[in-house]
Design a protein around this motif. Structure first.
Motif, mmCIF file in Angstrom:
data_model
loop_
_atom_site.group_PDB
_atom_site.id
_atom_site.type_symbol
_atom_site.label_atom_id
_atom_site.label_comp_id
_atom_site.label_asym_id
_atom_site.label_seq_id
_atom_site.Cartn_x
_atom_site.Cartn_y
_atom_site.Cartn_z
ATOM 1 N N UNK A 1 0.810 -1.215 0.000
ATOM 2 C CA UNK A 1 0.000 0.000 0.000
ATOM 3 C C UNK A 1 0.845 1.267 0.000
ATOM 4 N N UNK A 2 2.045 1.196 0.589
ATOM 5 C CA UNK A 2 2.864 2.396 0.766
ATOM 6 C C UNK A 2 3.948 2.566 -0.286
ATOM 7 N N UNK A 3 4.059 1.619 -1.210
ATOM 8 C CA UNK A 3 5.070 1.766 -2.256
ATOM 9 C C UNK A 3 4.780 3.049 -3.043
ATOM 10 N N UNK A 4 5.802 3.855 -3.365
ATOM 11 C CA UNK A 4 5.573 5.113 -4.068
ATOM 12 C C UNK A 4 4.736 4.933 -5.334
ATOM 13 N N UNK A 5 3.674 5.718 -5.432
ATOM 14 C CA UNK A 5 2.806 5.662 -6.597
ATOM 15 C C UNK A 5 1.653 4.695 -6.471
ATOM 16 N N UNK A 6 1.627 3.902 -5.388
ATOM 17 C CA UNK A 6 0.584 2.893 -5.249
ATOM 18 C C UNK A 6 -0.793 3.531 -5.104
ATOM 19 N N UNK A 7 -0.884 4.567 -4.273
ATOM 20 C CA UNK A 7 -2.186 5.203 -4.051
ATOM 21 C C UNK A 7 -2.680 5.894 -5.312
ATOM 22 N N UNK A 8 -1.767 6.609 -6.001
ATOM 23 C CA UNK A 8 -2.160 7.284 -7.241
ATOM 24 C C UNK A 8 -2.603 6.268 -8.285
ATOM 25 N N UNK A 9 -1.896 5.131 -8.329
ATOM 26 C CA UNK A 9 -2.280 4.088 -9.274
ATOM 27 C C UNK A 9 -3.637 3.501 -8.947
ATOM 28 N N UNK A 10 -3.913 3.342 -7.639
ATOM 29 C CA UNK A 10 -5.212 2.803 -7.225
ATOM 30 C C UNK A 10 -6.336 3.757 -7.600
ATOM 31 N N UNK A 11 -6.113 5.055 -7.369
ATOM 32 C CA UNK A 11 -7.127 6.056 -7.714
ATOM 33 C C UNK A 11 -7.377 6.082 -9.210
ATOM 34 N N UNK A 12 -6.294 6.015 -9.992
ATOM 35 C CA UNK A 12 -6.447 6.022 -11.453
ATOM 36 C C UNK A 12 -7.219 4.792 -11.921
ATOM 37 N N UNK A 13 -6.944 3.645 -11.310
ATOM 38 C CA UNK A 13 -7.654 2.425 -11.679
ATOM 39 C C UNK A 13 -9.125 2.512 -11.352
ATOM 40 N N UNK A 14 -9.464 3.085 -10.191
ATOM 41 C CA UNK A 14 -10.850 3.233 -9.808
ATOM 42 C C UNK A 14 -11.586 4.180 -10.743
ATOM 43 N N UNK A 15 -10.895 5.220 -11.195
ATOM 44 C CA UNK A 15 -11.529 6.164 -12.132
ATOM 45 C C UNK A 15 -11.795 5.520 -13.471
ATOM 46 N N UNK A 16 -10.886 4.665 -13.907
ATOM 47 C CA UNK A 16 -11.082 3.984 -15.200
ATOM 48 C C UNK A 16 -12.280 3.041 -15.149
ATOM 49 N N UNK A 17 -12.525 2.493 -13.951
ATOM 50 C CA UNK A 17 -13.646 1.585 -13.816
ATOM 51 C C UNK A 17 -14.985 2.326 -13.686
#
Length: 231
Positions: A215-231
């Motif tokens: 969860x804390x790896x750099x960019x993980x949160x931004x990647x999760x948000x981007x994935x949720x937006x695509x869905x």
């Protein structure tokens, strides 16, 4: 011509370590030093049993978990113990071992995930591990020592290594070598000396470290948000 520079040889090794790693190691060493010196009378009359008193005052009793589940009340002193118990070791040798592991595993974790992530992983792993320990054993569970926090760092270390092996095409199973060795040693000790209930806390901390590192790896949160937006 040699590029000899005095600073290369006089610079403290601590300066090369992330600040969070140094802080954790210094607290472990400082608490242990205080306990040892107190027992030898460095601050007045020798305080025999000082370590046991420290465990009573700063360790975590599993009965707290039962109390919380029954009443729903959170007592600040109880909550504090979930964080302080990691710094009271049962003896000098374990204190040294914990400090060394924090320096080694913490350096890799902080350099890969950041100082704040290191502190989150260490304390959250210790917090959840003690809660699980208390949930399983109740009042019989007395948590003290730094192993749960360290096992959380081992979880983070395992994820970091797994990610590196995956990127390089190497054998990803090698990432689990350290936890496999430690688990094997614990089983060996159990064979000779019997099972210790506090090992539940140690191994509960390992998956917490893995999950938090993901969860804390750099960019993980931004990647999760981007994935949720695509869905």
């Amino acid at each position: 011509m040699s590029d000899f520079s005095p600073s290369r040889y006089t610079e403290s090794p601590f300066l090369a370590l992330p600040w969070a790693v140094v802080c954790l190691a210094l607290v472990v060493a400082g608490v242990e030093g205080y306990l040892l010196l107190s027992e030898f009378g460095a601050f007045g009359p020798a305080k025999i049993g000082m370590r046991g008193t420290a465990i009573q005052e700063f360790g975590f009793n599993g009965a707290v978990v039962s109390y919380f589940l029954e009443t729903g009340r959170i007592v600040p002193e109880h909550l504090m113990r979930l964080f302080t118990y990691s710094f009271v070791q049962p003896g000098f040798s374990q204190a040294v071992f914990i400090a060394v592991l924090v320096l080694a595993l913490g350096k890799l974790t902080a350099e890969s995930l950041g100082n704040v992530a290191l502190l989150i992983i260490f304390f959250a792993s210790a917090f959840i591990a003690a809660f699980v320990y208390g949930l399983v054993f109740g009042a019989q569970a007395i948590a003290y020592g730094g192993y749960p926090g360290v096992f959380g760092l081992i979880g983070a270390y395992t994820f970091i290594r797994y990610k590196e092996y995956a990127a390089s095409g190497g054998p990803k199973a090698r990432a689990f070598k350290l936890i496999a060795v430690l688990a094997g040693l614990r089983l060996l000790l159990a064979f000779f000396y019997g099972w210790q209930s506090n090992w539940v806390a140690d191994f509960a901390a390992f998956p917490v470290g893995v999950i938090l590192a993901i969860a804390l790896v750099p960019g993980a949160f931004a990647g999760f948000v981007a994935k949720m937006r695509r869905q």
